[in-house]
Design an enzyme around this catalytic site. Structure first.
Site, mmCIF file in Angstrom:
data_model
loop_
_atom_site.group_PDB
_atom_site.id
_atom_site.type_symbol
_atom_site.label_atom_id
_atom_site.label_comp_id
_atom_site.label_asym_id
_atom_site.label_seq_id
_atom_site.Cartn_x
_atom_site.Cartn_y
_atom_site.Cartn_z
ATOM 1 N N CYS A 60 -13.418 0.911 3.458
ATOM 2 C CA CYS A 60 -13.089 -0.142 4.395
ATOM 3 C C CYS A 60 -12.441 0.420 5.608
ATOM 4 O O CYS A 60 -12.867 0.097 6.486
ATOM 5 C CB CYS A 60 -12.269 -1.361 3.604
ATOM 6 S SG CYS A 60 -12.144 -2.640 4.553
ATOM 7 N N CYS A 61 -11.206 1.042 5.277
ATOM 8 C CA CYS A 61 -10.649 1.665 6.657
ATOM 9 C C CYS A 61 -11.463 2.785 7.309
ATOM 10 O O CYS A 61 -11.439 2.591 8.597
ATOM 11 C CB CYS A 61 -9.359 2.363 6.187
ATOM 12 S SG CYS A 61 -8.087 1.077 6.054
ATOM 13 N N CYS A 67 -4.905 -4.901 9.967
ATOM 14 C CA CYS A 67 -6.098 -5.872 9.344
ATOM 15 C C CYS A 67 -5.252 -6.725 8.503
ATOM 16 O O CYS A 67 -4.679 -6.348 7.471
ATOM 17 C CB CYS A 67 -7.005 -4.947 8.753
ATOM 18 S SG CYS A 67 -8.013 -3.754 9.759
ATOM 19 N N CYS A 70 -4.450 -5.886 4.602
ATOM 20 C CA CYS A 70 -3.679 -5.126 4.169
ATOM 21 C C CYS A 70 -2.173 -5.170 4.987
ATOM 22 O O CYS A 70 -1.670 -4.279 5.108
ATOM 23 C CB CYS A 70 -4.233 -3.636 4.159
ATOM 24 S SG CYS A 70 -5.616 -3.424 3.280
ATOM 25 N N CYS A 94 -4.171 4.249 7.534
ATOM 26 C CA CYS A 94 -5.716 3.873 7.264
ATOM 27 C C CYS A 94 -6.509 5.107 7.481
ATOM 28 O O CYS A 94 -7.517 5.027 7.072
ATOM 29 C CB CYS A 94 -6.096 2.841 8.553
ATOM 30 S SG CYS A 94 -5.871 3.551 10.069
#
Length: 218
Positions: A101-102, A186, A189, A212
């Site tokens: 995702c990161c 984000c 997180c 990240c």
């Protein structure tokens, strides 16, 4: 040939208080440098989905910062089609694979921008802890097979100095800082945390990582 500043725009990444101080510090004392397009990283799990923080938080501080310093902040976002394709399952990517995702939403978009730059200015500081305690003031990084100068002008500043600079120069900052978020990332997180504790205590809570990948990949 001229300096790199005359050929390509520098980049600054971040989304919370430090970009305000970083942009102000970079732009104000350097009259020889023409107005530059600086880059601030934004993603679909960040500014555009702030309602997930518990109420929509407007971001007039970005427009105000542009007007205050006299430059334009270019918002960089991930590829919408790729996000839709990779985040289409019943389990969101930030839950099934946080690292991916990161990479999708932060590292890859920034990598895309950095490939066209000669310098990258960040707002990381040693007092933020973790791998950042040994961050140098400047370093060479290889991005896409070419050397890029990464500059960390605030590396020796502490949190008190950052906020003193912001208040002294009346710089705009993210409203989330007044709502219990010392560090803003984000939404999946990022959690509110005690402002008297570690600045990044609310980031990646319950995960093995503390970064990240923006500052650890290259």
């Amino acid at each position: 040939m001229g300096s790199p500043w005359s050929r390509r725009r520098p980049s600054i990444s971040g989304r919370c208080a430090r970009p305000a101080a970083g942009v102000d510090t970079a732009a104000a004392p350097a009259p020889a440098v023409p107005p530059s397009f600086l880059v601030i990283l934004a993603d679909d799990l960040g500014y555009s989905d702030l309602g997930s923080y518990g109420g929509e938080i407007p971001t007039p501080h970005l427009d105000a910062l542009e007007a205050r310093v006299g430059i334009r902040l270019e918002r960089v976002t991930p590829d919408a089609a790729e996000v839709a394709a990779r985040d289409a399952s019943a389990t969101p990517l930030h839950r099934s694979s946080p690292d991916d995702c990161c990479a999708l939403r932060k590292v890859e978009p920034m990598d895309r921008v950095l490939r066209g730059l000669d310098a990258w200015m960040t707002g990381i500081r040693r007092d933020q802890g973790g791998v950042r305690v040994s961050a140098p003031a400047a370093e060479w990084r290889n991005v896409g097979g070419r050397d890029l100068l990464k500059v960390n002008p605030l590396v020796a500043w502490d949190r008190k100095a950052i906020w003193a600079h912001i208040f002294e120069h009346d710089l705009p900052y993210n409203a989330l800082h007044d709502q219990g978020y010392p560090s803003v990332g984000c939404w999946p997180c990022t959690q509110p945390s005690d402002a008297s504790g570690e600045e990044r205590a609310g980031r990646f809570v319950g995960q093995a990582r503390t970064e990240c990948g923006l500052h650890t990949r290259f």
